[in-house]
Design an enzyme around this catalytic site. Structure first.
Site, PDB file in Angstrom:
ATOM      1  N   HIS A 138      -9.985  -4.212   9.557  1.00 53.21           N
ATOM      2  CA  HIS A 138      -9.834  -3.991   8.115  1.00 53.21           C
ATOM      3  C   HIS A 138     -10.159  -5.239   7.285  1.00 53.21           C
ATOM      4  CE1 HIS A 138      -8.194  -0.016   7.527  1.00 53.21           C
ATOM      5  NE2 HIS A 138      -7.079  -0.220   8.203  1.00 53.21           N
ATOM      6  N   HIS A 157      -7.246  -2.892  15.061  1.00 50.01           N
ATOM      7  CA  HIS A 157      -7.381  -2.032  13.880  1.00 50.01           C
ATOM      8  C   HIS A 157      -7.190  -2.860  12.602  1.00 50.01           C
ATOM      9  CE1 HIS A 157      -6.511   1.908  11.708  1.00 50.01           C
ATOM     10  NE2 HIS A 157      -6.023   1.020  10.851  1.00 50.01           N
ATOM     11  N   GLU A 158      -6.117  -3.645  12.577  1.00 48.31           N
ATOM     12  CA  GLU A 158      -5.817  -4.412  11.357  1.00 48.31           C
ATOM     13  C   GLU A 158      -6.871  -5.480  11.111  1.00 48.31           C
ATOM     14  OE1 GLU A 158      -3.681  -3.018   9.552  1.00 48.31           O
ATOM     15  OE2 GLU A 158      -2.937  -1.731  11.165  1.00 48.31           O
ATOM     16  N   GLY A 202       3.037   1.218  11.114  1.00 49.14           N
ATOM     17  CA  GLY A 202       2.801   0.474  12.353  1.00 49.14           C
ATOM     18  C   GLY A 202       2.473  -0.964  12.036  1.00 49.14           C
ATOM     19  N   ALA A 203       1.565  -1.137  11.083  1.00 45.19           N
ATOM     20  CA  ALA A 203       1.124  -2.464  10.689  1.00 45.19           C
ATOM     21  C   ALA A 203       0.401  -2.325   9.358  1.00 45.19           C
ATOM     22  CB  ALA A 203       0.179  -3.043  11.739  1.00 45.19           C
ATOM     23  N   MET A 204       0.162  -3.461   8.682  1.00 47.82           N
ATOM     24  CA  MET A 204      -0.494  -3.408   7.368  1.00 47.82           C
ATOM     25  C   MET A 204      -1.470  -4.561   7.237  1.00 47.82           C
ATOM     26  SD  MET A 204      -0.939  -2.000   4.451  1.00 47.82           S
ATOM     27  CE  MET A 204      -2.088  -2.683   3.256  1.00 47.82           C
ATOM     28  N   ASN A 243      -2.760  -6.681   5.212  1.00 44.50           N
ATOM     29  CA  ASN A 243      -2.808  -7.653   4.131  1.00 44.50           C
ATOM     30  C   ASN A 243      -3.774  -8.775   4.515  1.00 44.50           C
ATOM     31  OD1 ASN A 243      -0.402  -6.312   3.020  1.00 44.50           O
ATOM     32  ND2 ASN A 243       0.596  -7.273   4.768  1.00 44.50           N
ATOM     33  N   GLU A 264       0.852  -1.185   0.000  1.00 44.15           N
ATOM     34  CA  GLU A 264       0.000   0.000   0.000  1.00 44.15           C
ATOM     35  C   GLU A 264       0.899   1.250   0.000  1.00 44.15           C
ATOM     36  OE1 GLU A 264      -2.599   0.695   3.368  1.00 44.15           O
ATOM     37  OE2 GLU A 264      -4.038   1.714   2.086  1.00 44.15           O
TER      38      GLU A 264
HETATM   39 ZN   LIG Z   1      -5.449   0.975   8.891  1.00 39.16          ZN
END
Ligand SMILES: [Zn+2]
Length: 853
Positions: A310, A306-307, A270-272, A274, A136
């Site tokens: 998503h 949060h992740e 921070g994080a993604m 996927n 991203e």
């Molecule tokens: Zn996010």
């Protein structure tokens, strides 16, 4: 020339539906080879096919028609500026189904984007190499040629060829592990769900995975560098909780087949999120809960939730184009706060969210703020969206809407939205429309005023006899704007007391002013009851006088927080003096709430920067009078029944009394406790351990510094590493600052952390200027070494350097220096610096005089 008119978007004449992707990374050579076969549907006759690609060399291209006949495409051009690949077919290809076959080579870069390589050391000093991805927004094209826009959703079948001793993970479960004659292994992963390219991921390296935890049929694992399995319990618990929580909230099963949370040693974000293969910084996933502070535990829970939020909102349903990134992130922020609140009710997560809302207010009080959503032409335009206004303001206005409409109605709207658009793409208004379809509230009208307009209103409240209240709205800005007539649709919640009766009333303020009849005189009145509104409130002195004595009795902590925060904002705007604020703050000596103390301490430390010499000493004495009794009530000794917020509050008060109050006894006690901690980690409660370390650093010697460096380099957990690393910026001495600055560029601090450490250095009260000048002297080197998205975040640190000559120096520097991915944010930092400089000029002398006089 087959020139495609839109420089940023591919034509809709060729639609991909499936990728079969094979990659063979060479970790030693920092390169990879690959091939991809893409099923496409040609919707109208074409002579040219466009894909995205960057930093990739194409070896061969073939197109296969429905009969299986393959034709080589020899006219292939990579347009490196546009990051596009043009395949000129040489004749018109009619509509129908085709398969493109491309073979290519690429590089494993070290910029923490695309398919990248990073080197890390284990605790024995052995070096290891990993290859991992961060796609991203538009970096999938660095790993394989693709239709790299969120709207081109497809199924991905990934195959990786890796050295026999390496572990690999991707979005879908591994379905085949095939040993090859050369000693490598060919790993084949199942098909993914239909999804966007930016959510594809793979990680290869010396990792291992925990045993899967079965979360109602979904296997959940933590994937981590070898030897860190003992730090995974907490993330597994939060992960399982969040997965269940969201499955229930959304009313839709988890959309993928498994969920791996992967700890990456070098990570720019921070994080993604996927799909099925979420990547994190180690510090957010690998935790010893006995040794972590409450903020560290909460931050990790937030990010994990949060992740996972998503996986549905963002991954299953995705924005059509990058202008929608804000809703993606705002919604996940909102959902994560909700999940963390449910995970540990003791955190009172929505009260803590006030701090995040305040951070958004800060930026949104500037003239150079932006609307949450704006039109985005190039994907780079959207890079500026990954900021406080997207995450924190976006999350806050969603919370405001939810609280105004009711939690169930809002949730039903979200469910309707996800069900309607799953495996597909949306525009922002699709969510408001879905909410309107299940409720009678004008969600779209309300939200449009918050999303497409910059800033937020200040509500001025006046009352007349008989319970007649008038509320007026006007845009709030630190620097008063002459002609700004922006109006918002403001959901207002009032609470008032009459005798021993307390009642609430709701209203929607849509014009300049609104009269409300409370049906008789009231004893006191709170506007923004519940504290969820994204606006500030100004009461008349009379109303404020009624409120102050009943504050501890009738105001919730989140409302007292708002009172402090709104008053401080009026100091920055020049309508309340620093002297009055100090008096006001001293009225909070009986305060018991963590977050109210947090905001008070933060405002008071900003005033401290305006003072020197005798005035500062008097000021410190005032702070001791405020913090000392509050800490005495709690005691230095943790109790077995302390709530998590109490543990954190004790840490805050110790830190405030010792550092801001310069209390000799407290400083000495901190020093003793820190020595004890260095000797035996388990002997000091973690929140106290973090506080006393900060206190020691604030007055630390060279010997202390050496001990801090040693602890940073040999930490027991990623949290301890992080804590001691950031405290290297807190020492008062010139030499210690010089050593820390060195470390931000010589590789001792990882590039994922160095920009943030630099920001801390600039915030150092004694040596911040030295840090700023280091930035000036090493500017080009930093641009080269640090991830692009981090440069402007680093510059956040200069906002506190408000002495006139330094502020002028900073302004001058940016006359001739550009910042990648953050021109607007830089302008905001500069404007905020001016607000601080004006505060100094206006308030420093009167405050000093009042303290000494
Ligand atoms: Zn996010």
């Amino acid at each position: 020339m087959a020139q495609h008119p839109d420089p940023y978007r591919l034509p809709r004449t060729v639609l991909p539906s499936r990728y079969d992707l094979e990659l063979t990374p060479d970790l030693d050579q920092a390169s990879f080879t690959g091939s991809v076969s893409i099923d496409v549907d040609v919707t109208e006759p074409v002579e040219t096919i466009w894909l995205n690609a960057a930093e990739i060399d194409i070896n061969t291209v073939e197109i296969e028609d429905a009969t299986g006949r393959r034709t080589t495409v020899s006219d292939v051009a990579l347009e490196s500026d546009a990051e596009r690949l043009r395949l000129a077919l040489g004749h018109t290809v009619p509509e129908g189904a085709y398969r493109l076959h491309l073979a290519f080579r690429g590089i494993l870069n070290d910029k923490l984007h695309g398919f990248y390589r990073s080197v890390f050391q284990d605790e024995n000093g052995n070096e290891h190499v990993i290859a991992t991805t961060q796609f991203e927004t538009t970096d999938a094209r660095r790993a394989f040629p693709c239709f790299d826009e969120p709207e081109f959703k497809a199924v991905f079948g990934v195959t990786l060829t890796v050295p026999a001793d390496q572990f690999a993970v991707s979005n879908a479960p591994m379905i085949d592990d095939h040993p090859m004659s050369d000693g490598r292994r060919k790993l084949m992963f199942a098909d993914t769900m239909k999804m966007s390219t930016y959510l594809v991921a793979f990680c290869i390296g010396p990792f291992e995975a925990t045993e899967p935890v079965d979360v109602d049929g979904v296997p959940l694992r933590i994937v981590h560098p070898i030897g860190k399995g003992h730090l995974t319990d907490y993330a597994l618990e939060v992960g399982a909780f969040s997965l269940r929580h969201f499955t229930q909230y959304y009313g839709i099963p988890y959309p993928d087949q498994k969920l791996d949370l992967v700890a990456i040693p070098d990570f720019a974000f921070g994080a993604m999120e996927n799909v099925g293969c979420v990547t994190f910084r180690e510090v957010l996933l690998l935790i010893d809960r006995q040794q972590a502070t409450q903020p560290e535990l909460m931050r990790a829970a937030d990010v994990i939730a949060h992740e996972i939020a998503h996986m549905w909102f963002g991954d299953l349903v995705t924005m059509r184009w990058w202008n929608g990134i804000w809703l993606n992130e705002a919604f996940a922020t909102f959902m994560a706060t909700m999940a963390a609140d449910a995970f540990n009710v003791n955190w009172q997560r929505w009260v803590q969210f006030s701090l995040e809302r305040s951070a958004a207010f800060e930026v949104d009080s500037l003239e150079r703020t932006r609307p949450i959503e704006y039109s985005v032409n190039s994907p780079q335009d959207a890079n500026g969206m990954f900021d406080l206004l997207t995450y924190e303001k976006g999350g806050a206005v969603l919370r405001m809407l939810e609280q105004y409409m009711g939690e169930e109605a809002f949730r039903d709207g979200v469910r309707h939205y996800l069900n309607t658009h799953q495996y597909s793409n949306t525009e922002t208004n699709d969510l408001w429309d879905a909410i309107e379809e299940v409720t009678d509230e004008p969600a779209r009208r309300i939200m449009d005023s918050w999303i497409f307009q910059r800033g937020f209103p200040l509500l001025s409240v006046e009352s007349a006899s008989g319970g007649k209240v008038t509320i007026q709205q006007q845009r709030f800005c630190f620097t008063p704007l002459k002609e700004d007539t922006t109006l918002w649709s403001v959901p207002v919640v009032l609470r008032y007391g009459r005798g021993d009766k307390v009642a609430e009333q709701r209203a929607l303020l849509e014009s300049e002013a609104l009269d409300i009849d409370l049906g008789g005189d009231v004893d006191w009145l709170v506007v923004n009851a519940g504290g969820h509104g994204f606006y500030r409130v100004r009461y008349t002195p009379a109303l404020l006088q009624q409120l102050t004595p009943v504050m501890m009795q009738h105001l919730k902590p989140i409302e007292r927080y708002g009172l402090v925060d709104d008053t401080w904002a009026s100091v920055l705007a020049g309508s309340t003096s620093a002297v009055d604020f100090l008096k006001f703050a001293q009225g909070f000596s009986d305060e018991t709430d963590l977050d109210v103390w947090t905001v008070l301490a933060s405002c008071l430390s900003q005033l401290d920067r305006l003072l020197d010499g005798a005035a500062r000493q008097r000021y410190q004495a005032r702070l001791r009078e405020l913090y000392g009794p509050a800490l005495a009530r709690l005691g230095w000794e943790p109790r077995s029944d302390d709530a998590s917020r109490t543990l954190e509050l004790r840490g805050l008060l110790i830190r405030s009394l010792a550092i801001a109050g310069q209390d000799r006894d407290a400083l000495a006690a901190c020093r003793d406790l820190h020595t004890q901690y260095l000797d035996d980690r388990s002997s000091v409660e973690p929140n106290i351990a973090a506080a006393v370390a900060a206190a020691v650093a604030s007055a630390g010697s060279r010997a202390d510094y050496t001990a801090f460096v040693d602890r940073f380099k040999h930490p027991a957990t990623p949290q301890e590493e992080r804590r001691y690393q950031s405290l290297l910026a807190a020492f008062p001495g010139v030499d210690e600052m010089a050593l820390t600055l060195e470390m931000t560029l010589n590789g001792e601090v990882r590039t994922q952390d160095a920009p943030y450490l630099m920001a801390q250095c600039m915030r150092n009260r004694e040596q911040g200027v030295q840090a700023w000048r280091f930035v000036v002297d090493h500017w080009e080197q930093m641009l080269d070494a640090y991830p692009d998205n981090a440069i402007v975040r680093m510059l956040d640190g200069f906002k506190s350097l408000s002495e006139p000559d330094i502020a002028a120096e900073i302004e001058a520097f940016f006359q001739s220096h550009q910042v990648p991915q953050g021109e607007l944010t830089l302008q905001q930092h500069l404007e905020r610096l001016r607000v601080n400089a004006a505060l100094r000029e206006r308030e420093a002398a009167p405050l000093a005089a009042a303290l000494i006089g």
